[in-house]
Enzyme design. Structure first.
Site, short mmCIF file in Angstrom:
data_model
loop_
_atom_site.label_atom_id
_atom_site.label_comp_id
_atom_site.label_asym_id
_atom_site.label_seq_id
_atom_site.Cartn_x
_atom_site.Cartn_y
_atom_site.Cartn_z
N ALA A 66 28.25 17.59 43.63
CA ALA A 66 27.01 18.38 43.74
C ALA A 66 25.96 17.76 42.83
O ALA A 66 26.29 17.05 41.87
CB ALA A 66 27.30 19.82 43.32
N GLY A 108 32.15 17.85 44.40
CA GLY A 108 31.83 18.24 45.78
C GLY A 108 32.09 17.14 46.79
O GLY A 108 32.34 17.41 47.97
N GLU A 111 35.65 17.46 47.55
CA GLU A 111 35.80 18.71 48.31
C GLU A 111 35.30 18.56 49.74
O GLU A 111 35.89 19.09 50.68
CB GLU A 111 35.05 19.85 47.59
CG GLU A 111 35.71 20.20 46.26
CD GLU A 111 34.84 21.09 45.38
OE1 GLU A 111 33.71 20.70 45.05
OE2 GLU A 111 35.31 22.19 45.03
N GLU A 131 34.68 18.53 37.33
CA GLU A 131 33.76 19.61 36.95
C GLU A 131 34.02 20.13 35.54
O GLU A 131 33.11 20.58 34.86
CB GLU A 131 33.87 20.77 37.96
CG GLU A 131 33.25 20.50 39.30
CD GLU A 131 34.20 19.87 40.30
OE1 GLU A 131 35.27 19.37 39.89
OE2 GLU A 131 33.87 19.87 41.50
N1 CAA Z 1 24.33 14.63 40.45
C1 CAA Z 1 23.10 14.10 40.20
N2 CAA Z 1 22.92 12.79 39.92
C2 CAA Z 1 24.00 12.01 39.87
C3 CAA Z 1 25.30 12.49 40.09
C4 CAA Z 1 25.45 13.87 40.40
N3 CAA Z 1 26.63 14.42 40.68
N4 CAA Z 1 26.17 11.47 39.96
C5 CAA Z 1 25.45 10.38 39.67
N5 CAA Z 1 24.15 10.70 39.60
C6 CAA Z 1 23.02 9.81 39.30
C7 CAA Z 1 23.00 9.47 37.83
O1 CAA Z 1 22.37 10.50 37.08
C8 CAA Z 1 22.21 8.19 37.86
O2 CAA Z 1 20.83 8.50 37.99
P1 CAA Z 1 19.74 7.85 37.01
O3 CAA Z 1 19.82 6.37 37.32
O4 CAA Z 1 18.47 8.49 37.46
O5 CAA Z 1 20.19 8.18 35.63
C9 CAA Z 1 22.67 7.52 39.14
O6 CAA Z 1 23.21 8.56 39.94
C10 CAA Z 1 23.74 6.48 38.93
O7 CAA Z 1 24.81 7.10 38.20
P2 CAA Z 1 25.50 6.44 36.92
O8 CAA Z 1 24.52 5.63 36.16
O9 CAA Z 1 26.21 7.53 36.18
O10 CAA Z 1 26.55 5.46 37.66
P3 CAA Z 1 27.93 4.91 37.08
O11 CAA Z 1 28.37 3.88 38.04
O12 CAA Z 1 27.81 4.56 35.65
O13 CAA Z 1 28.96 6.18 37.16
C11 CAA Z 1 29.99 8.09 38.22
C12 CAA Z 1 29.34 6.68 38.40
C13 CAA Z 1 31.33 7.95 37.47
C14 CAA Z 1 30.23 8.64 39.61
C15 CAA Z 1 29.03 9.01 37.39
O14 CAA Z 1 27.74 8.95 37.96
C16 CAA Z 1 29.45 10.43 37.33
O15 CAA Z 1 30.36 10.78 36.59
N6 CAA Z 1 28.79 11.33 38.12
C17 CAA Z 1 29.02 12.73 38.07
C18 CAA Z 1 30.32 13.13 38.73
C19 CAA Z 1 30.55 14.63 38.64
O16 CAA Z 1 30.64 15.19 37.55
N7 CAA Z 1 30.69 15.31 39.80
C20 CAA Z 1 30.89 16.73 39.85
C21 CAA Z 1 29.58 17.43 40.06
S1 CAA Z 1 29.72 19.20 39.99
C22 CAA Z 1 30.32 19.67 41.48
O17 CAA Z 1 30.52 18.87 42.38
C23 CAA Z 1 30.58 21.16 41.63
C24 CAA Z 1 31.25 21.56 42.90
O18 CAA Z 1 32.44 21.68 42.96
C25 CAA Z 1 30.46 21.91 44.05
#
Ligand code: CAA
Length: 257
Positions: A66, A108, A111, A131
Site C-alpha cells: 500500500a 499489499g 496480498e 507491515e
Molecule cells: N509506498 C509508497 N512509496 C514507496 C513504497 C510504498 N509502499 N515502497 C517504495 N516506495 C517509494 C520509496 O519511498 C522511494 O521513493 P522516493 O525515491 O521518492 O524516496 C521509491 O519508492 C523507491 O524505493 P526505495 O528507495 O526504498 O527502493 P529500495 O530498492 O531501496 O527498497 C523496498 C525497495 C525494500 C521495496 C522498499 O522500498 C520498501 O521497504 N518499501 C516498503 C515496503 C512496505 O513496507 N510495504 C508494506 C506497506 S503497508 C501495506 O501494504 C498495508 C496493507 O496490508 C494493505
C-alpha cells in the site's frame, strides 16, 4: 476510465493483461491505482473476448505494498473508503486471474498476488508482509490468506517478524505455482493463461468457484457445492462435445455454453 497507474492490453489467445505501472513508487498501491485496477478487472471480466486475466508489475517489482505516503496521515474513516482492503472486483472475478510476480511483492503487493487464483514467480520474486515495521499489520488479507497458503508457523514469522520468502521458498511452501527465470516469468504466465483460456469456459468458471468455496465452507458443504456444480455442467453443450470428442478421438471445440 482513462488509466494513469496501470496499462491494460488484450492479447491473442483470449488473455487480458494488466500491468501495474507506477515505477517511481515501486508500484505502491495508491487508492487511485487500486481503483483503476478494480475497474480494469471488472471490464476484462465482462469482456467475452477474454478467458483469463494476468496481473503483473515490472521485472524489478510486482508491488511494494500500500502507498505508505498516502496512508501515513489517513484517518480510519478515510481508510474505510479505500477499495484496497477487500479486492472487491478480484474476489468477484468469474474468470481465472494469474499473478505474474517478479521482484518485490510486499505488504499489499503480496496480498494482491495471494488474492489471485495462481502465482507464477520469477527467480527474483520476494514475498513478505513487513507491515509490522510500520507499526501496523496486514490489512488486505495477509493474516488470513498467508496462513492458508504456507501454514501457521511460517505465516506467524512473516507477519510478526517481517520474514521475507524467496521465490524458491515460496514454491516449497506452496504459495506459488512455479518459479521461472526472470526473462520468462511473464511469458510463462501468459502461456498458462492462454492454456486455461482455451478450455471449456463454463467448466473453468465453475471449477474456480468450487475451489475457492473450499476456503469458505465446511467439507460437507463444499462437497455438496461441488456436486451441484458438477451436475450443472451436464446441461452444457460443452460437456456433450467434450465427451463426444474423446470417444471420436478428436480435439473438442468449446462453445462456452
Ligand atoms: N509506498 C509508497 N512509496 C514507496 C513504497 C510504498 N509502499 N515502497 C517504495 N516506495 C517509494 C520509496 O519511498 C522511494 O521513493 P522516493 O525515491 O521518492 O524516496 C521509491 O519508492 C523507491 O524505493 P526505495 O528507495 O526504498 O527502493 P529500495 O530498492 O531501496 O527498497 C523496498 C525497495 C525494500 C521495496 C522498499 O522500498 C520498501 O521497504 N518499501 C516498503 C515496503 C512496505 O513496507 N510495504 C508494506 C506497506 S503497508 C501495506 O501494504 C498495508 C496493507 O496490508 C494493505
Amino acid at each position: 476510465m482513462a488509466y494513469e497507474n496501470i496499462l491494460v492490453e488484450k492479447l491473442e489467445g483470449r488473455v487480458g493483461l494488466i500491468r501495474l505501472n507506477r515505477p517511481r513508487a515501486l508500484n505502491a498501491l495508491s487508492s487511485a491505482l487500486v481503483r483503476e485496477l478494480m475497474d480494469a478487472l471488472r471490464a476484462l471480466n465482462a469482456d467475452d473476448e477474454v478467458g483469463c486475466i494476468v496481473i503483473t508489475g515490472s521485472e524489478r517489482v510486482f508491488a511494494a505494498g500500500a502507498d505508505i505516503k498516502e496512508m501515513s496521515t489517513a484517518t480510519p474513516v478515510e481508510m474505510l473508503a479505500v477499495d484496497l482492503l477487500d479486492w472487491d472486483a478480484l474476489r468477484k472475478a468469474k474468470k481465472p486471474v494469474i499473478a505474474a510476480v517478479s521482484g518485490w511483492a510486499l505488504g499489499g503487493g503480496c496480498e494482491l498476488a495471494m488474492a489471485c487464483d495462481m502465482i507464477v514467480a520469477s527467480e527474483t520474486a520476494t514475498f513478505g508482509q513487513p507491515e509490522i515495521n510500520l507499526g501496523i499489520i496486514p490489512g488486505a488479507g495477509g493474516t488470513q490468506r498467508l496462513i492458508r497458503a504456507v501454514g501457521k508457523a511460517l505465516a506467524m514469522e512473516m507477519i510478526l517478524n517481517a520474514r521475507n520468502l524467496s521465490a524458491e521458498e515460496a514454491y516449497q511452501f506452496g504459495l506459488v505455482n512455479r518459479v521461472v527465470p526472470a526473462e520468462s516469468y511473464l511469458d510463462e504466465a501468459l502461456t498458462l493463461a492462454r492454456e486455461i483460456a482455451a478450455r471449456a469456459p463454463v467448466a473453468v468458471r465453475l471449477a474456480k468457484e468450487a475451489v475457492n468455496k473450499a476456503y469458505e465452507m465446511t467439507l460437507a458443504e463444499g462437497l455438496a457445492y461441488e456436486q451441484r456444480a458438477f451436475f450443472l455442467l451436464f446441461s452444457t453443450e460443452d460437456q456433450r462435445e467434450g465427451m463426444q470428442a474423446f470417444m471420436e478421438k478428436r480435439k473438442p471445440e468449446w462453445k462456452g455454453r
